[in-house]
Scaffold this active site. Structure first.
Site, mmCIF file in Angstrom:
data_model
loop_
_atom_site.group_PDB
_atom_site.id
_atom_site.type_symbol
_atom_site.label_atom_id
_atom_site.label_comp_id
_atom_site.label_asym_id
_atom_site.label_seq_id
_atom_site.Cartn_x
_atom_site.Cartn_y
_atom_site.Cartn_z
ATOM 1 N N ASP A 691 0.579 -8.817 -0.743
ATOM 2 C CA ASP A 691 0.801 -7.938 0.507
ATOM 3 C C ASP A 691 1.308 -9.175 1.677
ATOM 4 O O ASP A 691 0.349 -9.962 2.045
ATOM 5 C CB ASP A 691 0.047 -6.924 1.171
ATOM 6 N N GLU A 716 5.047 -10.842 -1.172
ATOM 7 C CA GLU A 716 5.851 -9.978 -0.275
ATOM 8 C C GLU A 716 6.221 -11.076 0.902
ATOM 9 O O GLU A 716 5.505 -11.015 2.018
ATOM 10 C CB GLU A 716 5.304 -8.716 0.278
ATOM 11 N N ASP A 799 7.901 0.783 1.453
ATOM 12 C CA ASP A 799 8.495 0.479 3.038
ATOM 13 C C ASP A 799 10.033 0.680 3.249
ATOM 14 O O ASP A 799 10.144 1.330 4.261
ATOM 15 C CB ASP A 799 8.063 -1.115 3.354
#
Length: 912
Positions: A691, A716, A799
């Site tokens: 992340d 990410e 998201d």
């Protein structure tokens, strides 16, 4: 939360002679509402066009079937376990009515389908903000209710006491008092047998209890009519209303409300029915055996299945391991036709005295394999693990092993060339005597490569050498790398074909370094932004493991497992506490084991950039940590004023909602390495989704990858694309270069999500500007065009989509996006909400095409058209595709193309 859409009734109706419960009917597979669905456990539905029925002289059964004698040898004998889906229609029934006292009311929710039904429900109170649920007061909870975390209740439905004859239904009754401060009751219905959730228009059912009604599209009872359960035990309903509170206009399903969305009224009783379709899996099997007759040198293949109805075998033969379908010579079994001069179709004979069918096929010894799929009806086909059933007719594992080794060598060499371009060439170590062969010459080549790389990478060189000269040097580096790699491969000890078992021959190509997988991965994100709500997500996902495997997914990405301030898991607190809103640590272990049983690797979502503190420091700042990793404020970066850390400055961008971890600290990196290794050993994770990697240097990621040795890892790295006056620039090289730089900082040990490709797809599809999908050099314009083996392509995630919707993919064009990423190089990732939606069958067909043609992350691509209204490409010269409303057909030539699958503004062809 896996959801099943509840299709509303469109017309108002009255029922003069209501029944106790609606009659259950089996859904017709040929109806307009039927959706081709995946069959789990190795079997999937696929789509074929109607056959061209040609007159074929079929031989007699006796002539077409080989006699089985004691002298025959068994070549193959296997039973394939299958699951098929049966659909049953039913109703969700909702009644609200008052008792003798106008202040005492009762809500009854029922279901007409048999099963283990549970009402998952909660309430809203006065002055509540947003749509969050709360738990109801104790006196409102029916018997046998259990609490779910701090926001919901689950109550089992029980058989109704009003059931008569064969018609039964299940119900639960909730009593409440209007004097309370409750403003609404929210619920969804859950089928414990299948794990399916039934919602209203994709959202929770909402029953308002107050004078003011805010209709958000999921309100039931918005038009009132006092009613009771249908049946002979009570008076007839005054009025039965459909589930719509408004008239619908247009095909897009948008509503034109004839009444204002907020209205003042008193509470009124009502009765509503909502249509649902329940799907259940039924076990089936197909058995195949092959016997060889030494006298006739022919093979007799026998197929037997317990599938009901008329079963057609769509089949062909192949002469080599390429598994290219061919039509055998006559004679053929009875009830056989030729399909488009490419395959045969044989109707199996019904078995006497029981369900199922069987058939026999006589095949010459020149054929290596028998390929087939099963046709149940015009819309329903069965294959195996997303591919055709393949039955070997002779022992050919040696040839198969050789082809897989050659394919592995090709992939490894391509990876070397990719990493040379990024400046991170892996140099193979010489650890055996065999590796010494040619080592002197290889060392000279490697030395020359290093000199060239150093030269082209220096600042002085970049300023003095022209672009053409730099490209010439890169080409020379590629040639030298290929030559060195060839020498390295030939120095590796070889093994005889007999020493490699058939099971070993099926092993996927060897990867070069940890974290990069095999190149054939297809990822499913196994959650969305709301998955934590049930508190049982691990248990729910456990039921879908076999289905995900049968649809061709090889990797599943699970949500963050740690204790977290936020229920979604992205604000971690105690890293070693794995009891989260998704379930317990034991449930997580069981889930990971289940995925491994069905052949799926598991990625853990590791949040390494930031961590929420347990305590305040002397200044009242939250930067002191507890738990097993009880760090102090030295673990927090010094340049974030919100948390006043005493560490060094951040090596990336700060995330201001929580203390950013200082990865430059030795004790921090040591603890993170140990934690990742603990997750690998204790839980069984195979890799990582990392992340917010923009927050810290990629070199630290390399250290974590080297320590934990994951099968696959992806970061990410999400930042903004380039825009001019609000319009996306055509050239996004700067954006993808930032992602490439991060990957290169990890020394290529991890891939990254191809945010560039997602953004360009947005603009191309929204504005009908498909020319954007080719860069200035005629290559894909995202990361996949520069470093495809490290690009993880996607169109949506938790998201960008789900209930957050920060950057939602253009509506109605999702399948164009999947047609792009599932046919192109790179590693495609499918979002959970799309995998288990109406798009599911189309996605499965695209995955089947990808697997059937062995498209992988390094596949070659040739863009054949990139115009205003159409984009087309050819991949590995085996698959052609187009997206967009414009016309395109693959060029005719030595290759013949057949349509593999199509949908709204997309088509995919296969070379035949």
């Amino acid at each position: 939360m896996a959801t099943v859409a509840v299709d509303p009734l469109i017309h108002h109706y009255r029922r003069k002679t209501p029944r106790l419960s609606p009659k259950l009917t089996t859904a017709k597979q040929s109806s307009l509402n039927y959706t081709r669905r995946l069959l789990s456990r190795g079997a999937t539905f696929c789509s074929f066009k109607s056959p061209l029925r040609l007159a074929v002289r079929a031989g007699s059964t006796e002539a077409a079937l080989a006699e089985t004698s004691e002298s025959t040898d068994v070549v193959f004998d296997k039973t394939f376990s299958l699951k098929r889906t049966a659909k049953v229609e039913g109703k969700i029934l909702i009644r609200l009515n008052s008792g003798k006292d106008d202040k005492k009311w009762q809500l009854t929710v029922g279901c007409s389908l048999p099963g283990k039904w549970v009402l998952h429900w909660g309430v809203n109170y006065v002055n509540d903000i947003g749509s969050e649920w709360d738990q109801p007061p104790l006196e409102m909870r029916p018997p046998d209710s259990i609490t779910i975390k701090d926001y919901a209740i689950e109550t089992p439905l029980k058989k109704s006491s009003m059931a008569l004859g064969s018609d039964i239904f299940y119900e639960v009754k909730i009593d409440f008092n209007l004097n309370s401060s409750i403003t609404a009751i929210n619920f969804v219905l859950k089928d414990e047998d299948t794990g399916a959730w039934y919602q209203h228009r994709g959202r929770d059912f909402k029953v308002p209890l107050t004078d003011y009604l805010q209709d958000d599209g999921n309100v039931v009872g918005s038009k009132k009519g006092f009613g009771i359960w249908p049946g002979a035990l009570g008076q007839l309903s005054n009025m039965l209303l459909n589930s719509e509170g408004a008239q619908y206009d247009g095909e897009d399903g948008t509503s034109d409300l004839r009444e204002p969305t907020q209205q003042k009224r008193g509470l009124e009783g009502f009765y509503e029915e909502h249509s649902i379709i329940k799907e259940s899996l039924i076990d089936s099997s197909v058995s195949v055996s092959v016997r060889r007759s030494p006298e006739t040198t022919k093979n007799s293949l026998h197929i037997e299945t317990d599938l009901p109805g008329d079963i057609v075998v769509h089949w062909g033969v192949c002469k080599d391991e390429g598994k290219r379908w061919e039509i055998p010579a006559e004679p053929y079994p009875a009830e056989t036709i030729v399909f488009k001069s490419k395959a045969m179709r044989t109707l199996l004979q019904r078995k006497d005295g029981g369900p199922g069918a069987c058939g026999c096929f006589t095949l010459d010894d020149e054929y290596v394999g028998f390929l087939f799929v099963l046709k149940l009806d015009e819309d329903t086909w069965l294959n195996y693990n997303g591919n055709d059933f393949y039955i070997p007719l002779s022992n050919s594992s040696g040839l198969h092993t050789r082809s897989r080794l050659v394919e592995s060598e090709k992939n490894e060499q391509q990876d070397v060339l990719e990493r040379v371009e990024s400046g991170s060439l892996p140099i193979p170590e010489k650890t055996t005597e065999a590796n010494q062969a040619g080592s002197a010459y290889t060392d000279e080549i490697i030395s020359e490569i290093r000199n060239l790389v150093s030269g082209i990478s220096s600042e002085k060189s970049r300023k003095t050498k022209s672009k053409e000269a730099q490209e010439t040097i890169l080409q020379e580096i590629e040639k030298l790398a290929a030559e060195a790699y060839s020498i390295f491969r030939t120095a590796i000890p070889t093994f005889s074909e007999t020493a490699i078992s058939e099971a070993e021959a099926e092993v996927l190509p060897v990867k070069i370094c940890s974290g990069t997988g095999t190149g054939f991965e297809i990822v499913c994100q196994g959650f969305n932004w709301e998955s934590h709500r049930s508190g049982k997500w691990y248990l729910e996902l456990h039921k879908k493991a076999a289905e995900l495997s049968s649809r061709g997914f090889t990797v599943v990405w699970l949500p963050p497992p740690t204790e977290s301030i936020s229920p979604e898991g992205y604000m971690p607190k105690d890293l070693y506490n794995l009891n989260s809103r998704y379930g317990s640590i034991d449930e997580l272990k069981v889930l990971v084991t289940r995925f491994h049983e069905v052949g799926i690797k598991v990625l853990g979502d590791a949040v390494l950039n930031h961590r929420c503190a347990h305590h305040k420091n002397q200044n009242g700042i939250w930067n002191i940590f507890g738990g097993r990793l009880n760090w102090d404020d030295r673990a927090v970066v010094a340049d974030d004023p919100h948390f006043q850390g005493r560490g060094n400055k951040s090596s990336g961008d700060n995330f201001h909602a929580a203390p950013n971890i200082d990865h430059s600290q030795d004790f921090v990196r040591k603890d993170i390495r140990e934690w990742l290794c603990w997750l690998r050993n204790e839980i069984g994770y195979d890799g990582w989704r990392l992340d917010f990697v923009r927050g810290f240097w990629g070199g630290y990621v390399k250290e974590y990858i080297d320590a934990s040795e994951p099968y696959f890892a992806v970061g990410e790295y999400w930042d903004s694309l380039s825009y001019t006056y609000g319009e996306m620039d055509h050239n996004q090289d700067a954006h993808r270069q930032r992602i490439i730089d991060w990957i290169n900082a990890t020394n290529g040990t991890a891939g990254a999500f191809d945010v560039t490709t997602k953004g360009i797809l947005h603009s191309a599809l929204e504005r009908c500007e498909y020319w954007r999908l080719s860069d200035q050099k005629g290559k894909p314009p995202g990361v996949v065009g520069w470093w495809p083996s490290r690009a993880v392509t996607f169109i949506e995630n938790h998201d960008t989509g789900s209930t957050q919707g920060h950057w939602r993919f253009p509506g109605g064009k999702e399948m164009q996006g999947y047609a792009y990423i599932l046919t192109h190089p790179g590693t495609p990732s499918v979002f959970y909400d799309h995998a288990f939606s109406n798009y599911g069958s189309e996605i499965s067909e695209l995955i089947s095409v990808r697997n059937r043609n062995k498209i992988h992350c390094r596949s070659t691509i040739q863009i054949t058209k990139a115009d205003r209204d159409v984009y087309a490409a050819m991949i590995d010269e085996k698959v052609a595709m187009k997206i967009g409303p414009g016309h395109y057909e693959p060029p005719s030539g030595p290759q013949k193309w057949s349509l593999a699958t199509e949908g709204n503004d997309y088509k995919v062809w296969e070379a035949s």
